[in-house]
Design a protein around this motif. Sequence first.
Motif, PDB file in Angstrom:
ATOM      1  N   ILE A  22      26.339  40.726  59.519  1.00 24.57           N
ATOM      2  CA  ILE A  22      28.019  40.579  59.252  1.00 24.57           C
ATOM      3  C   ILE A  22      27.846  38.418  58.919  1.00 24.57           C
ATOM      4  N   ASN A  23      27.921  38.321  57.900  1.00 21.61           N
ATOM      5  CA  ASN A  23      27.601  37.386  57.714  1.00 21.61           C
ATOM      6  C   ASN A  23      29.352  36.858  57.381  1.00 21.61           C
ATOM      7  N   SER A  24      30.067  36.184  58.930  1.00 23.81           N
ATOM      8  CA  SER A  24      31.100  35.454  58.946  1.00 23.81           C
ATOM      9  C   SER A  24      31.248  34.208  58.852  1.00 23.81           C
ATOM     10  N   CYS A  25      32.518  33.088  58.728  1.00 22.02           N
ATOM     11  CA  CYS A  25      33.448  32.450  58.780  1.00 22.02           C
ATOM     12  C   CYS A  25      34.219  31.973  59.924  1.00 22.02           C
ATOM     13  N   GLU A  26      34.511  30.385  60.196  1.00 24.00           N
ATOM     14  CA  GLU A  26      35.455  29.020  60.828  1.00 24.00           C
ATOM     15  C   GLU A  26      36.778  30.490  60.460  1.00 24.00           C
ATOM     16  N   THR A  27      36.896  30.339  59.592  1.00 24.08           N
ATOM     17  CA  THR A  27      38.263  30.206  58.817  1.00 24.08           C
ATOM     18  C   THR A  27      38.444  31.999  56.886  1.00 24.08           C
ATOM     19  N   ASP A  28      39.026  33.256  58.324  1.00 31.23           N
ATOM     20  CA  ASP A  28      38.823  33.699  57.145  1.00 31.23           C
ATOM     21  C   ASP A  28      40.015  35.040  58.351  1.00 31.23           C
ATOM     22  N   SER A  29      40.930  35.383  57.716  1.00 35.16           N
ATOM     23  CA  SER A  29      42.629  36.136  58.515  1.00 35.16           C
ATOM     24  C   SER A  29      41.933  37.150  57.981  1.00 35.16           C
TER      25      SER A  29
ATOM     26  N   TRP B 179      29.310  31.086  60.598  1.00 34.82           N
ATOM     27  CA  TRP B 179      29.135  29.528  59.449  1.00 34.82           C
ATOM     28  C   TRP B 179      30.613  28.404  59.493  1.00 34.82           C
ATOM     29  N   ASP B 180      30.364  27.662  60.017  1.00 34.41           N
ATOM     30  CA  ASP B 180      31.342  26.741  60.578  1.00 34.41           C
ATOM     31  C   ASP B 180      31.476  25.476  59.343  1.00 34.41           C
ATOM     32  N   GLY B 181      32.918  25.687  58.707  1.00 36.94           N
ATOM     33  CA  GLY B 181      33.742  24.449  58.126  1.00 36.94           C
ATOM     34  C   GLY B 181      33.563  25.861  56.521  1.00 36.94           C
ATOM     35  N   CYS B 182      33.653  27.256  56.176  1.00 36.89           N
ATOM     36  CA  CYS B 182      33.551  28.223  55.890  1.00 36.89           C
ATOM     37  C   CYS B 182      34.846  28.339  55.939  1.00 36.89           C
ATOM     38  N   THR B 183      35.839  29.304  54.598  1.00 36.09           N
ATOM     39  CA  THR B 183      36.174  30.134  55.245  1.00 36.09           C
ATOM     40  C   THR B 183      35.951  31.290  53.474  1.00 36.09           C
ATOM     41  N   HIS B 184      36.902  32.049  53.808  1.00 32.85           N
ATOM     42  CA  HIS B 184      36.629  33.515  53.093  1.00 32.85           C
ATOM     43  C   HIS B 184      36.139  33.127  52.020  1.00 32.85           C
ATOM     44  N   GLY B 185      35.288  34.129  51.637  1.00 31.74           N
ATOM     45  CA  GLY B 185      35.343  34.050  49.739  1.00 31.74           C
ATOM     46  C   GLY B 185      34.459  33.732  50.280  1.00 31.74           C
ATOM     47  N   PHE B 186      33.364  32.681  51.127  1.00 34.42           N
ATOM     48  CA  PHE B 186      32.335  31.316  50.815  1.00 34.42           C
ATOM     49  C   PHE B 186      31.145  32.189  50.180  1.00 34.42           C
ATOM     50  N   ALA B 187      30.308  33.432  51.014  1.00 36.02           N
ATOM     51  CA  ALA B 187      29.270  33.327  50.429  1.00 36.02           C
ATOM     52  C   ALA B 187      29.180  34.443  48.540  1.00 36.02           C
ATOM     53  N   VAL B 188      30.065  34.149  47.737  1.00 37.54           N
ATOM     54  CA  VAL B 188      30.152  34.467  46.713  1.00 37.54           C
ATOM     55  C   VAL B 188      30.907  32.799  46.180  1.00 37.54           C
ATOM     56  N   ARG B 189      31.751  32.022  46.563  1.00 40.89           N
ATOM     57  CA  ARG B 189      33.385  31.589  45.787  1.00 40.89           C
ATOM     58  C   ARG B 189      33.230  30.619  46.306  1.00 40.89           C
ATOM     59  N   GLY B 190      32.310  30.371  47.268  1.00 40.19           N
ATOM     60  CA  GLY B 190      32.751  28.400  47.660  1.00 40.19           C
ATOM     61  C   GLY B 190      32.306  27.934  46.550  1.00 40.19           C
ATOM     62  N   ASP B 191      33.265  26.093  47.372  1.00 40.08           N
ATOM     63  CA  ASP B 191      32.976  25.495  46.301  1.00 40.08           C
ATOM     64  C   ASP B 191      31.699  24.594  47.143  1.00 40.08           C
ATOM     65  N   ILE B 192      30.649  25.230  46.728  1.00 39.52           N
ATOM     66  CA  ILE B 192      29.284  24.036  46.840  1.00 39.52           C
ATOM     67  C   ILE B 192      28.970  22.336  46.705  1.00 39.52           C
ATOM     68  N   SER B 193      29.706  21.920  46.266  1.00 40.75           N
ATOM     69  CA  SER B 193      30.071  20.827  46.360  1.00 40.75           C
ATOM     70  C   SER B 193      30.269  20.388  47.989  1.00 40.75           C
TER      71      SER B 193
ATOM     72  N   LYS C  75      28.772  21.797  53.751  1.00 39.08           N
ATOM     73  CA  LYS C  75      29.288  23.187  54.971  1.00 39.08           C
ATOM     74  C   LYS C  75      29.217  24.594  53.983  1.00 39.08           C
ATOM     75  N   ILE C  76      29.906  24.586  52.957  1.00 38.48           N
ATOM     76  CA  ILE C  76      30.186  25.223  52.345  1.00 38.48           C
ATOM     77  C   ILE C  76      28.795  26.016  51.664  1.00 38.48           C
ATOM     78  N   LYS C  77      28.212  24.690  51.404  1.00 43.85           N
ATOM     79  CA  LYS C  77      26.856  25.128  50.474  1.00 43.85           C
ATOM     80  C   LYS C  77      25.768  25.672  51.721  1.00 43.85           C
ATOM     81  N   ALA C  78      25.882  24.998  52.621  1.00 43.33           N
ATOM     82  CA  ALA C  78      25.156  25.291  53.752  1.00 43.33           C
ATOM     83  C   ALA C  78      25.170  27.402  54.316  1.00 43.33           C
ATOM     84  N   GLY C  79      26.346  27.049  54.504  1.00 42.31           N
ATOM     85  CA  GLY C  79      27.059  28.474  54.666  1.00 42.31           C
ATOM     86  C   GLY C  79      26.512  29.647  53.812  1.00 42.31           C
ATOM     87  N   LYS C  80      26.513  29.604  52.521  1.00 42.57           N
ATOM     88  CA  LYS C  80      26.506  30.271  50.985  1.00 42.57           C
ATOM     89  C   LYS C  80      25.086  30.415  51.245  1.00 42.57           C
TER      90      LYS C  80
END
Length: 249
Positions: free
Chosen positions: A177-184, A212-226, A229-234
């Motif tokens: 399971i790849n999880s993240c900080e903000t995910d309802s 993955w700290d600093g990431c929100t739901h969807g980060f692994a597919v649609r995260g803003d890689i700019s 933290k989200i780039k690192a998470g993806k």
Amino acid sequence: MSLCTHCVAGVRHEGTPEGQFTKIGGVESYVATPSGDYPKDKVVLFLSDVFGIKLQNNLLLADDYARNGFKVVLPDLFEGDALPEDALNTGTFDLPSWLGKHGAERVAGIVRTVQDALKAEGVTKFAAVGFCFGARPAFDLAFTNEVAVVAVAHPSLLQIPADLEKYASQSKAPLLINSCETDSQFPPEAQAKADEILGGGKFAPGYTRTYWDGCTHGFAVRGDISNPKIKAGKEGAFKATVEFLIKNL
């Protein structure tokens, strides 16, 4: 349980898909094939988010897995009715009515149709890699041991703790399971419950959870890689999944 606002928010990623669209068992699918030699008896089932095969991010990600030596099949889980890409910008799509047309049994049945066709071609072992919505069919197929390995990222539509307990008692498929900080959809309490039920060696086939700290739901597919933290998470979730597949598939 309904999906969340983060399920319909994100940024497009650039690139040109390298795979091909074809019908498998009558199901429209995107197939990404490694350029070199690869095991013909194994397939990674890419079980997508609500944007399905219409979203370029999903196609590019399937290509990325294929570049690591796996044949990847991304079936159209929604029979031509995936969420429109403009929902990326509006975030106002009527999800409840849409979800009612794409229930768990119907979606799992579509995947099984694809599996049956691939089995007829000599495939004997499947991994399910599920993103958001796609985690639901991944779990359902794991409950009946129709897939040998499962990896999910920011899973949605799971019943916690019931589905985790059912996974522990019925599945033989190693789980990542790849999880993240903000995910309802899979918040910290659900993450902790997964560790409690499956972690610490309790689940013999194997269980791993990344966070993955600093990431929100969807980060692994649609995260803003700019966002670094989200780039690192993806990238980190992708690497963890590839390594998990190499080890277990």
